[in-house]
Design a protein around this motif. Structure first.
Motif, short mmCIF file in Angstrom:
data_model
loop_
_atom_site.label_atom_id
_atom_site.label_comp_id
_atom_site.label_asym_id
_atom_site.label_seq_id
_atom_site.Cartn_x
_atom_site.Cartn_y
_atom_site.Cartn_z
N VAL A 50 0.85 -1.04 0.11
CA VAL A 50 -0.06 0.02 -0.01
C VAL A 50 0.85 1.28 0.08
O VAL A 50 0.42 2.30 -0.65
CB VAL A 50 -0.79 -0.09 1.22
N LYS A 56 -2.64 3.16 -5.39
CA LYS A 56 -3.47 2.15 -5.19
C LYS A 56 -4.36 2.70 -3.74
O LYS A 56 -3.80 3.20 -2.65
CB LYS A 56 -2.83 0.77 -4.54
N PRO A 57 -5.89 2.40 -3.81
CA PRO A 57 -6.62 2.77 -2.72
C PRO A 57 -6.15 2.15 -1.41
O PRO A 57 -5.83 0.88 -1.26
CB PRO A 57 -8.05 2.53 -2.89
N ASP A 60 -7.60 -0.90 -0.18
CA ASP A 60 -7.17 -2.33 -1.07
C ASP A 60 -6.16 -2.99 0.17
O ASP A 60 -5.88 -4.03 0.00
CB ASP A 60 -6.59 -2.02 -2.02
N GLY A 61 -5.62 -2.10 0.82
CA GLY A 61 -4.44 -2.71 2.13
C GLY A 61 -5.37 -2.93 3.36
O GLY A 61 -5.19 -3.98 4.07
#
Length: 228
Positions: A50, A56-57, A60-61
């Motif tokens: 992340v 990357k949002p 998402d992590g």
């Protein structure tokens, strides 16, 4: 702008990981079993992904990390009720030394060698294997040690009959490891292989290869563990 974004994401992920580990419980801090290690590594890896990819949002992590923590909490709860599952996930203790004798087969099973044993005994402030009654290798990899009583130690010294014969002061020296004579250590105490063989024969071992481990301390007390 990118630097500010990275800074804010790093701060956010730090507190998220901190919260996740807190949710996993105090057990994780004091004991890191194989299952705990896998969960911790995976959380760390997700956090790195992340942080590396700014595009990357963050969710998402966070979602995978939260899923891992949920799995850990559920399994921890289930294993509280079922010992078989607890052994499956956490493993079980292994007795490495029992009644003063080293269990070679148990060591081989866990790929645990003599150097590992000596190191962990020193970490337990024990310098001589001869002083150990029981040694248990815990699922976390820690070695728990029970020392022999003072009376047992004195009896062992009297049975040796070697007091005053060794001019060496320091840690116990291994004379035989895995059936191989440590000639450099014999030189340190001013003895020969002939002397060592006589001592072994006195204790019932006919050949060096019959001995798994043999050591001697500065008082002349010899510890011998034969292959079984």
């Amino acid at each position: 702008m990118d630097i500010l974004t990275i800074f804010l994401r790093t701060v956010l992920i730090y507190f998220v990981v901190f919260l996740m580990l807190r949710l996993m419980g105090k057990r994780e801090i004091g004991k890191l079993s194989l299952f705990d290690l896998v969960i911790s590594i995976m959380i760390a890896e997700i956090a790195v992904f992340v942080l590396e990819d700014v595009e990357k949002p963050v969710m998402d992590g966070i979602v995978p990390m939260a899923t891992l923590v949920l799995i850990q909490i559920i399994i921890a709860y289930v294993t509280l009720k079922n010992r078989n599952l607890r052994i499956l996930f956490d493993g079980k203790p292994s007795v490495i030394i029992k009644q003063g004798l080293i269990d070679r087969e148990e060591m081989r099973k866990h790929r645990y060698n003599l150097d590992d044993l000596m190191q962990q005994l020193r970490q337990n402030k024990i310098m001589n294997v001869a002083d150990v009654e029981f040694a248990v290798l815990e699922p976390s990899g820690k070695l728990s040690v029970v020392e022999k009583s003072l009376k047992a130690k004195e009896t062992a010294i009297d049975e040796q009959g070697l007091k005053g014969t060794i001019r060496y002061e320091g840690l116990p020296l291994p004379l035989i490891m895995d059936g191989k004579v440590q000639d450099d250590n014999l030189e340190k105490i001013g003895k020969t292989r002939f002397w060592l063989k006589n001592q072994l024969q006195f204790k019932g071992a006919r050949d060096f290869k019959e001995v798994f481990y043999c050591s001697i301390d500065h008082r002349g007390r010899m510890f011998l563990d034969r292959k079984r």
